[in-house]
Design a protein around this motif. Structure first.
Motif, PDB file in Angstrom:
ATOM      1  N   GLY A  96      83.472  38.821  31.109  1.00 27.14           N
ATOM      2  CA  GLY A  96      83.567  38.507  29.510  1.00 27.14           C
ATOM      3  C   GLY A  96      82.434  37.937  27.927  1.00 27.14           C
ATOM      4  N   ALA A  97      83.722  37.027  28.685  1.00 25.98           N
ATOM      5  CA  ALA A  97      83.326  36.323  27.258  1.00 25.98           C
ATOM      6  C   ALA A  97      81.827  35.222  26.950  1.00 25.98           C
ATOM      7  CB  ALA A  97      84.583  35.300  27.285  1.00 25.98           C
ATOM      8  N   ASP A  98      81.463  35.711  25.959  1.00 27.97           N
ATOM      9  CA  ASP A  98      80.306  35.001  25.485  1.00 27.97           C
ATOM     10  C   ASP A  98      80.091  33.528  25.650  1.00 27.97           C
ATOM     11  OD1 ASP A  98      78.140  36.938  25.066  1.00 27.97           O
ATOM     12  OD2 ASP A  98      80.191  38.043  24.056  1.00 27.97           O
ATOM     13  N   GLU A  99      81.842  32.347  25.046  1.00 22.38           N
ATOM     14  CA  GLU A  99      81.719  31.294  24.363  1.00 22.38           C
ATOM     15  C   GLU A  99      83.001  30.512  24.792  1.00 22.38           C
ATOM     16  OE1 GLU A  99      79.838  29.447  23.841  1.00 22.38           O
ATOM     17  OE2 GLU A  99      78.120  30.221  22.629  1.00 22.38           O
ATOM     18  N   TYR A 100      82.937  29.509  24.959  1.00 27.09           N
ATOM     19  CA  TYR A 100      84.763  28.828  24.930  1.00 27.09           C
ATOM     20  C   TYR A 100      85.045  27.351  24.121  1.00 27.09           C
ATOM     21  CZ  TYR A 100      84.244  25.212  28.655  1.00 27.09           C
ATOM     22  OH  TYR A 100      83.903  24.083  29.018  1.00 27.09           O
ATOM     23  N   VAL A 101      85.657  27.926  22.907  1.00 30.80           N
ATOM     24  CA  VAL A 101      86.300  26.301  22.961  1.00 30.80           C
ATOM     25  C   VAL A 101      87.551  25.931  22.902  1.00 30.80           C
ATOM     26  CG1 VAL A 101      86.509  25.137  20.056  1.00 30.80           C
ATOM     27  CG2 VAL A 101      84.364  27.051  20.411  1.00 30.80           C
ATOM     28  N   SER A 102      87.452  24.663  23.608  1.00 30.25           N
ATOM     29  CA  SER A 102      88.507  23.888  23.614  1.00 30.25           C
ATOM     30  C   SER A 102      89.484  23.381  21.907  1.00 30.25           C
ATOM     31  CB  SER A 102      88.128  22.618  24.246  1.00 30.25           C
ATOM     32  OG  SER A 102      87.607  23.439  25.939  1.00 30.25           O
ATOM     33  N   LYS A 103      91.076  23.330  22.755  1.00 28.90           N
ATOM     34  CA  LYS A 103      91.501  22.855  21.780  1.00 28.90           C
ATOM     35  C   LYS A 103      91.783  21.350  22.431  1.00 28.90           C
ATOM     36  CE  LYS A 103      94.068  27.416  19.947  1.00 28.90           C
ATOM     37  NZ  LYS A 103      95.340  28.410  20.206  1.00 28.90           N
ATOM     38  N   PRO A 104      92.285  20.430  21.073  1.00 28.78           N
ATOM     39  CA  PRO A 104      92.125  20.959  19.103  1.00 28.78           C
ATOM     40  C   PRO A 104      90.320  21.194  19.030  1.00 28.78           C
ATOM     41  CG  PRO A 104      92.933  19.090  20.027  1.00 28.78           C
ATOM     42  CD  PRO A 104      93.160  19.359  21.512  1.00 28.78           C
ATOM     43  N   PHE A 105      90.285  22.133  18.437  1.00 24.44           N
ATOM     44  CA  PHE A 105      89.524  22.032  17.324  1.00 24.44           C
ATOM     45  C   PHE A 105      88.895  21.998  16.565  1.00 24.44           C
ATOM     46  CE2 PHE A 105      91.082  26.640  17.230  1.00 24.44           C
ATOM     47  CZ  PHE A 105      90.440  26.682  16.730  1.00 24.44           C
ATOM     48  N   SER A 106      87.826  20.803  16.065  1.00 28.12           N
ATOM     49  CA  SER A 106      87.601  20.988  15.007  1.00 28.12           C
ATOM     50  C   SER A 106      86.444  22.608  14.104  1.00 28.12           C
ATOM     51  CB  SER A 106      85.923  20.370  14.497  1.00 28.12           C
ATOM     52  OG  SER A 106      85.466  20.541  13.058  1.00 28.12           O
ATOM     53  N   PRO A 107      87.383  22.793  13.403  1.00 24.44           N
ATOM     54  CA  PRO A 107      87.283  24.251  12.547  1.00 24.44           C
ATOM     55  C   PRO A 107      85.509  24.175  11.974  1.00 24.44           C
ATOM     56  CG  PRO A 107      88.261  23.180  10.891  1.00 24.44           C
ATOM     57  CD  PRO A 107      88.607  22.075  11.911  1.00 24.44           C
ATOM     58  N   ILE A 108      84.872  23.022  11.576  1.00 22.60           N
ATOM     59  CA  ILE A 108      83.403  23.060  10.825  1.00 22.60           C
ATOM     60  C   ILE A 108      82.924  23.518  12.921  1.00 22.60           C
ATOM     61  CG2 ILE A 108      81.677  21.832  11.200  1.00 22.60           C
ATOM     62  CD1 ILE A 108      83.968  20.345   8.528  1.00 22.60           C
ATOM     63  N   THR A 109      83.156  23.194  13.615  1.00 23.28           N
ATOM     64  CA  THR A 109      82.644  23.313  14.988  1.00 23.28           C
ATOM     65  C   THR A 109      82.870  25.023  15.379  1.00 23.28           C
ATOM     66  OG1 THR A 109      82.921  20.772  15.760  1.00 23.28           O
ATOM     67  CG2 THR A 109      82.292  22.962  17.477  1.00 23.28           C
ATOM     68  N   LEU A 110      83.831  25.319  15.062  1.00 24.71           N
ATOM     69  CA  LEU A 110      84.308  27.007  15.329  1.00 24.71           C
ATOM     70  C   LEU A 110      83.482  27.535  14.868  1.00 24.71           C
ATOM     71  CD1 LEU A 110      85.440  29.218  17.260  1.00 24.71           C
ATOM     72  CD2 LEU A 110      87.402  28.976  15.742  1.00 24.71           C
ATOM     73  N   ILE A 111      82.986  27.285  12.889  1.00 24.00           N
ATOM     74  CA  ILE A 111      82.013  27.786  12.290  1.00 24.00           C
ATOM     75  C   ILE A 111      80.944  28.263  13.232  1.00 24.00           C
ATOM     76  CG2 ILE A 111      81.423  28.474  10.344  1.00 24.00           C
ATOM     77  CD1 ILE A 111      84.130  29.057  10.225  1.00 24.00           C
ATOM     78  N   ALA A 112      80.650  26.984  13.782  1.00 25.92           N
ATOM     79  CA  ALA A 112      79.403  26.843  13.808  1.00 25.92           C
ATOM     80  C   ALA A 112      78.906  27.598  14.715  1.00 25.92           C
ATOM     81  CB  ALA A 112      78.512  24.886  14.043  1.00 25.92           C
ATOM     82  N   ARG A 113      79.724  27.740  15.663  1.00 26.65           N
ATOM     83  CA  ARG A 113      80.004  28.770  16.765  1.00 26.65           C
ATOM     84  C   ARG A 113      79.669  29.968  16.567  1.00 26.65           C
ATOM     85  NH1 ARG A 113      81.649  26.006  22.261  1.00 26.65           N
ATOM     86  NH2 ARG A 113      80.865  23.599  21.836  1.00 26.65           N
ATOM     87  N   ILE A 114      80.586  30.064  15.497  1.00 27.85           N
ATOM     88  CA  ILE A 114      80.566  31.848  15.853  1.00 27.85           C
ATOM     89  C   ILE A 114      79.352  32.635  15.006  1.00 27.85           C
ATOM     90  CG2 ILE A 114      81.826  33.208  14.065  1.00 27.85           C
ATOM     91  CD1 ILE A 114      84.601  32.193  14.093  1.00 27.85           C
ATOM     92  N   LYS A 115      78.637  31.287  13.571  1.00 35.43           N
ATOM     93  CA  LYS A 115      77.474  31.583  13.872  1.00 35.43           C
ATOM     94  C   LYS A 115      76.538  32.488  13.918  1.00 35.43           C
ATOM     95  CE  LYS A 115      78.378  29.693   8.434  1.00 35.43           C
ATOM     96  NZ  LYS A 115      77.689  28.515   7.581  1.00 35.43           N
ATOM     97  N   ALA A 116      76.711  30.603  15.439  1.00 31.92           N
ATOM     98  CA  ALA A 116      74.603  30.839  16.646  1.00 31.92           C
ATOM     99  C   ALA A 116      75.068  32.150  17.077  1.00 31.92           C
ATOM    100  CB  ALA A 116      75.110  29.604  16.977  1.00 31.92           C
ATOM    101  N   LEU A 117      76.474  32.524  17.931  1.00 30.77           N
ATOM    102  CA  LEU A 117      76.833  33.868  18.136  1.00 30.77           C
ATOM    103  C   LEU A 117      76.772  34.984  18.211  1.00 30.77           C
ATOM    104  CD1 LEU A 117      77.683  35.103  21.090  1.00 30.77           C
ATOM    105  CD2 LEU A 117      80.037  34.510  19.988  1.00 30.77           C
ATOM    106  N   HIS A 118      77.003  34.932  16.427  1.00 26.90           N
ATOM    107  CA  HIS A 118      77.151  36.536  15.883  1.00 26.90           C
ATOM    108  C   HIS A 118      75.511  36.851  15.493  1.00 26.90           C
ATOM    109  CE1 HIS A 118      77.250  39.545  12.523  1.00 26.90           C
ATOM    110  NE2 HIS A 118      76.582  38.735  11.512  1.00 26.90           N
ATOM    111  N   ARG A 119      74.762  35.390  15.608  1.00 25.99           N
ATOM    112  CA  ARG A 119      72.992  35.271  15.084  1.00 25.99           C
ATOM    113  C   ARG A 119      72.557  36.586  16.184  1.00 25.99           C
ATOM    114  NH1 ARG A 119      72.501  30.931  12.798  1.00 25.99           N
ATOM    115  NH2 ARG A 119      71.902  29.440  15.075  1.00 25.99           N
ATOM    116  N   ARG A 120      72.035  35.742  17.356  1.00 29.96           N
ATOM    117  CA  ARG A 120      72.113  36.626  18.435  1.00 29.96           C
ATOM    118  C   ARG A 120      72.409  37.741  18.659  1.00 29.96           C
ATOM    119  NH1 ARG A 120      72.938  31.587  21.020  1.00 29.96           N
ATOM    120  NH2 ARG A 120      70.765  30.069  21.574  1.00 29.96           N
ATOM    121  N   ALA A 121      73.423  37.748  18.614  1.00 32.34           N
ATOM    122  CA  ALA A 121      74.300  39.364  18.133  1.00 32.34           C
ATOM    123  C   ALA A 121      73.521  40.495  17.619  1.00 32.34           C
ATOM    124  CB  ALA A 121      75.901  39.590  17.868  1.00 32.34           C
ATOM    125  N   GLN A 122      72.753  40.146  16.338  1.00 35.16           N
ATOM    126  CA  GLN A 122      72.999  40.893  15.002  1.00 35.16           C
ATOM    127  C   GLN A 122      71.054  41.398  15.749  1.00 35.16           C
ATOM    128  OE1 GLN A 122      73.080  38.450  11.368  1.00 35.16           O
ATOM    129  NE2 GLN A 122      74.167  39.837  11.696  1.00 35.16           N
TER     130      GLN A 122
END
Length: 239
Positions: A96-122
């Motif tokens: 049931g998770a929507d995405e996964y991000v592998s560690k170590p990750f770039s903070p900018i990449t994580l922010i971009a993933r969060i924004k994209a997923l949040h946009r779809r959810a809205q």
């Protein structure tokens, strides 16, 4: 955005907090699985996003994911994992998770993933609040299937397919817009994910599996596998 970051590594939380503050997001942190579930329960209707580490003390991240999904089937969840096993990543998506991000990750990449997923959810939430269901509003229609991109609703034989996550809906729309056309996994990644996606193409398989389970609750299966190629939508025998 109100975000719950479930992460036992406080250094990671401190690092990400600077980026969250820049975005002006309201973020809370949980450092173990048990407290994470309790925090989510306290404000279950308020959270807009969850980031979830798999390696947690007290309760494993997979268990936390399962407990959250018992409470909410729609809150977006991004798994953060240092595990190398593809099976762990795919299992998380299947649970049931929507995405996964592998560690170590770039903070900018994580922010971009969060924004994209949040946009779809809205978009999905906005569509769910609309009640107009006349046939003229459905922009994708076949013999037995219809889909409204504005309200984010899909029906098979007039039975609504409930509980679709943003990505499941987008996958269904891409496939249904061109019935019987075969799409490769790579094509689906490019069409559905609106950022450059570095995950394994089996991510598509995990989302297709969940989508099929929801379709089968209301009618016959219309997402078909074309072995060695990919997937297609075909409702010609969906009586």
């Amino acid at each position: 955005m109100k975000l719950l970051m479930i992460e036992d590594n406080k250094s990671v939380c401190e690092m990400m907090s600077m980026f969250f503050e820049k975005e002006k997001w309201d973020v809370e942190y949980a450092y173990d699985g048990i407290s994470a579930v309790e925090k989510f329960k306290e404000k279950s209707d308020e959270w807009d996003m969850i980031t979830l580490d798999l390696n947690l003390p007290g309760m494993d991240g997979m268990q936390v994911n399962a407990e959250i999904r018992k409470i909410s089937s729609t809150v977006p969840i991004i798994i953060l994992t240092a595990r190398d096993s593809e099976s762990d990543q795919i299992l998380g998506l299947e649970m049931g998770a929507d995405e996964y991000v592998s560690k170590p990750f770039s903070p900018i990449t994580l922010i971009a993933r969060i924004k994209a997923l949040h946009r779809r959810a809205q978009i999905s939430a906005l569509g769910s609040s609309k009640q107009n269901k006349v046939d003229d509003d459905f922009d994708v229609k076949t013999d037995h299937f219809k889909l409204n991109s504005s309200t984010r609703e899909a029906y098979l034989n007039d039975n609504r397919i409930d509980g679709l996550t943003p990505k499941e809906f987008d996958l269904l729309r891409v496939l249904a817009k061109k019935p019987r056309q075969v799409f490769s996994r790579e094509q689906l990644l490019q069409l559905v994910w609106d950022y450059e996606y570095y995950g394994d193409e089996r991510t598509v398989d995990a989302h297709i599996k969940k989508l099929r389970q929801k379709i089968e609750k209301v009618g016959p299966q219309v997402i078909q596998t074309v072995w060695g190629v990919g997937y297609k939508f075909d409702d010609t025998e969906a009586e």
